[in-house]
Design a protein around this motif. Structure first.
Motif, PDB file in Angstrom:
ATOM      1  N   TRP A  49      27.721  20.079  75.245  1.00  0.00           N
ATOM      2  CA  TRP A  49      26.433  19.570  75.950  1.00  0.00           C
ATOM      3  C   TRP A  49      25.950  18.222  75.428  1.00  0.00           C
ATOM      4  O   TRP A  49      26.723  17.615  74.707  1.00  0.00           O
ATOM      5  N   GLU A  50      25.291  17.420  76.139  1.00  0.00           N
ATOM      6  CA  GLU A  50      24.662  16.171  76.047  1.00  0.00           C
ATOM      7  C   GLU A  50      23.240  16.335  75.673  1.00  0.00           C
ATOM      8  O   GLU A  50      22.791  17.376  76.305  1.00  0.00           O
ATOM      9  N   ASP A  51      22.734  15.285  75.131  1.00  0.00           N
ATOM     10  CA  ASP A  51      21.182  15.215  74.989  1.00  0.00           C
ATOM     11  C   ASP A  51      20.719  15.041  76.176  1.00  0.00           C
ATOM     12  O   ASP A  51      21.263  14.464  77.221  1.00  0.00           O
ATOM     13  N   ALA A  52      19.380  15.780  76.617  1.00  0.00           N
ATOM     14  CA  ALA A  52      18.882  15.607  77.888  1.00  0.00           C
ATOM     15  C   ALA A  52      17.362  15.613  77.917  1.00  0.00           C
ATOM     16  O   ALA A  52      16.859  16.320  76.808  1.00  0.00           O
ATOM     17  N   ARG A  66      21.960  17.830  71.945  1.00  0.00           N
ATOM     18  CA  ARG A  66      23.528  18.439  72.154  1.00  0.00           C
ATOM     19  C   ARG A  66      23.796  19.107  70.954  1.00  0.00           C
ATOM     20  O   ARG A  66      25.034  19.783  71.224  1.00  0.00           O
ATOM     21  N   ASN A  67      23.076  19.164  69.953  1.00  0.00           N
ATOM     22  CA  ASN A  67      23.506  20.045  68.932  1.00  0.00           C
ATOM     23  C   ASN A  67      22.287  21.132  68.529  1.00  0.00           C
ATOM     24  O   ASN A  67      21.944  20.797  67.195  1.00  0.00           O
ATOM     25  N   PRO A  68      22.225  21.798  69.352  1.00  0.00           N
ATOM     26  CA  PRO A  68      20.771  22.566  69.116  1.00  0.00           C
ATOM     27  C   PRO A  68      21.210  23.722  67.971  1.00  0.00           C
ATOM     28  O   PRO A  68      22.444  24.049  67.635  1.00  0.00           O
TER      29      PRO A  68
END
Length: 57
Positions: free
Chosen positions: A13-16, A34-36
């Motif tokens: 995932w990437e930050d969004a 990105r790191n939930p």
């Protein structure tokens, strides 16, 4: 607007940031990391019935 994103274990995932506008004004914003940190685990059966075979010796 997206309230939940779904994914699979191990996906990258990437930050969004999703921003919604109405008439040029921001009305909603959702941030995704990105790191939930998992807060919930959902498990669903693949089949509604399980077939069982009994082996007798």
């Amino acid at each position: 607007m997206i309230d939940e994103l779904t994914g699979h274990w191990g996906m990258k995932w990437e930050d969004a940031v999703f921003i919604g506008y109405v008439d040029g004004q921001e009305v909603i914003r959702r941030n995704y990391s990105r790191n939930p940190v998992p807060t919930e685990l959902r498990v669903a059966a693949r089949f509604q019935r399980l077939l069982v075979s009994v082996r007798r010796n």
